[in-house]
Design a protein around this motif. Structure first.
Motif, PDB file in Angstrom:
ATOM      1  N   VAL A   1      11.232  52.264 -74.544  1.00  0.00           N
ATOM      2  CA  VAL A   1       9.860  52.660 -74.209  1.00  0.00           C
ATOM      3  C   VAL A   1       9.325  51.808 -73.063  1.00  0.00           C
ATOM      4  O   VAL A   1       8.722  52.326 -72.111  1.00  0.00           O
TER       5      VAL A   1
ATOM      6  N   GLN B   1       4.939  58.838 -78.649  1.00  0.00           N
ATOM      7  CA  GLN B   1       6.361  58.671 -78.339  1.00  0.00           C
ATOM      8  C   GLN B   1       7.016  57.718 -79.335  1.00  0.00           C
ATOM      9  O   GLN B   1       8.106  57.994 -79.861  1.00  0.00           O
TER      10      GLN B   1
ATOM     11  N   ILE C   1       1.997  57.000 -75.507  1.00  0.00           N
ATOM     12  CA  ILE C   1       3.025  56.033 -75.897  1.00  0.00           C
ATOM     13  C   ILE C   1       3.073  55.899 -77.415  1.00  0.00           C
ATOM     14  O   ILE C   1       4.155  55.818 -78.012  1.00  0.00           O
TER      15      ILE C   1
ATOM     16  N   LEU D   1       8.013  52.517 -68.437  1.00  0.00           N
ATOM     17  CA  LEU D   1       6.662  52.260 -67.931  1.00  0.00           C
ATOM     18  C   LEU D   1       6.736  51.596 -66.560  1.00  0.00           C
ATOM     19  O   LEU D   1       7.454  50.614 -66.380  1.00  0.00           O
TER      20      LEU D   1
END
Length: 394
Positions: A302, A284, A281, A306
């Protein structure tokens, strides 16, 4: 040692341009916070910086005027004993003044208004923060230096410092001493009057103790009156996850970095997988730190990717969770913009963020990572190293 005059001039020009755009018709801004004062004048004294829309800015200094003269290239320094001297020296002032309402103490405001006859107060904090958010080459060079110290100490030195039986406080003192020897300025600063020496250090579940600070991790603390530095009773044992979340400063400018270590033996496989997810993450997020990107959209996109199971204890533990994935950093650890909802202005090249995806694991502690990144056209560039964390210390 002195902040270059060209640097100070550019900051003042950008602030006035920002005010003209955001607050057309403004006449006067007054700066009193020590970090904003340093940013605009190159010296950190007790005083009042008056910035008119037209005309020269003046830094009125209570103490120490002599020190300011010796260390600042700011062109208009004046001595004062009280705000009465400012009133006599400045003549008439507008009825509306823009102040740092997030930083101004009520008693200070009352003393100011006793002699300076403005009647209306408007906030200037957002405009100052927006100007400070974009770092110059000069500022980036100082942050890069801090990042080199940070990387070296946490990645190269800490593994050799961890020893079974050492307590959190003793280790924290040894780490602090080493960081200062390597060039750390000895203090890290936050907005809202807060300062500390280093950061959070936790062995095992100490790193997920709830605390009053808006951060994913925690620290057990020495005592309710000193909820920092860890615990003298918490000693390092085989199988502990060690989490070090510290700032490192150089000539005022700071970086933020979190690294973890598996001491004696690996932590459970599930915790390792959750850590690796946090690292992915971070990578990213870093790839998205490009000019023009919107912080709130980065956060939303983002987080939307998840799954619910992973979100349990993500960015905290239990009820102690934060609603951001990264934060601006510079002269304060916690600057704007923030990778969170509500921050909708596009990123600019030269902004700097600490990205910190982390997750609390029951009976283990805090997994995850944090590094400091500069916004570039190619994405975020780390200035605090590239270690993936979970460093093996066996």
């Amino acid at each position: 040692m002195k902040v270059p005059l060209k640097e100070l001039d550019d900051r003042m020009k950008r602030f006035r341009a920002r005010m003209d755009k955001a607050q057309p018709g403004w006449k006067l801004a007054a700066i009193t916070g020590k970090i904003p004062l340093y940013y605009f004048t190159g010296t950190m004294q007790d005083g009042l910086l008056l910035i008119p829309q037209d005309g020269d800015a003046v830094f009125w200094i209570r103490q120490s005027y002599e020190r300011a003269v010796g260390e600042s290239l700011f062109p208009n320094l004046r001595k004062m004993k009280s705000y009465r001297d400012v009133a006599m020296g400045m003549g008439s002032l507008p009825s509306t003044v823009y102040l740092e309402t997030d930083l101004m103490q009520i008693a200070q405001l009352q003393r100011m208004q006793k002699h300076l006859p403005f009647t209306t107060i408007k906030p200037v904090d957002e405009q100052v923060a927006a100007v400070r958010a974009v770092k110059s080459r000069y500022e980036l060079s100082l942050m890069e230096h801090a990042g080199k110290i940070h990387r070296h100490v946490l990645e190269d030195c800490v593994p050799g410092m961890l020893a079974e039986g050492i307590d959190e406080v003793t280790f924290g003192c040894e780490l602090y001493s080493l960081m200062v020897k390597e060039g750390h300025q000895g203090i890290i600063r936050f907005g809202g009057f807060n300062e500390m020496l280093l950061g959070q250090i936790g062995f095992g579940t100490s790193s997920i103790c709830p605390i009053c600070v808006d951060t994913p991790g925690g620290v057990s603390g020495m005592h309710p009156s000193v909820p920092q530095m860890g615990s003298r009773e918490r000693v390092l044992k085989k199988g502990d996850l060690v989490v070090i979340d510290t700032g490192c400063g150089y000539k005022g400018y700071q970086t933020d970095k979190t690294l973890s270590y598996m001491f004696g033996k690996p932590i459970p496989d599930e915790a390792i997988r959750e850590h690796e997810r946090c690292v992915a993450i971070q990578d990213q997020l870093a790839a998205l730190l490009k000019p023009g990107a919107i912080p709130s959209e980065i956060y939303t996109d983002v987080m939307a990717g998840l799954e619910p199971a992973f979100l349990t204890n993500f960015m905290g533990f239990g009820k102690h969770k934060v609603k951001f994935l990264g934060h601006g950093i510079g002269l304060w650890i916690d600057e704007t913009p923030v990778i969170a909802q509500g921050f909708d202005e596009p990123l600019q090249e030269g902004m700097v963020f600490a990205l910190e995806p982390k997750k609390g694991i029951p009976d283990v502690g805090l997994v995850g990572i944090e590094n400091t990144f500069v916004v570039t056209p190619q994405g975020g560039r780390s200035i605090t190293g590239k270690s993936k964390g979970l460093v093996e210390v066996y």
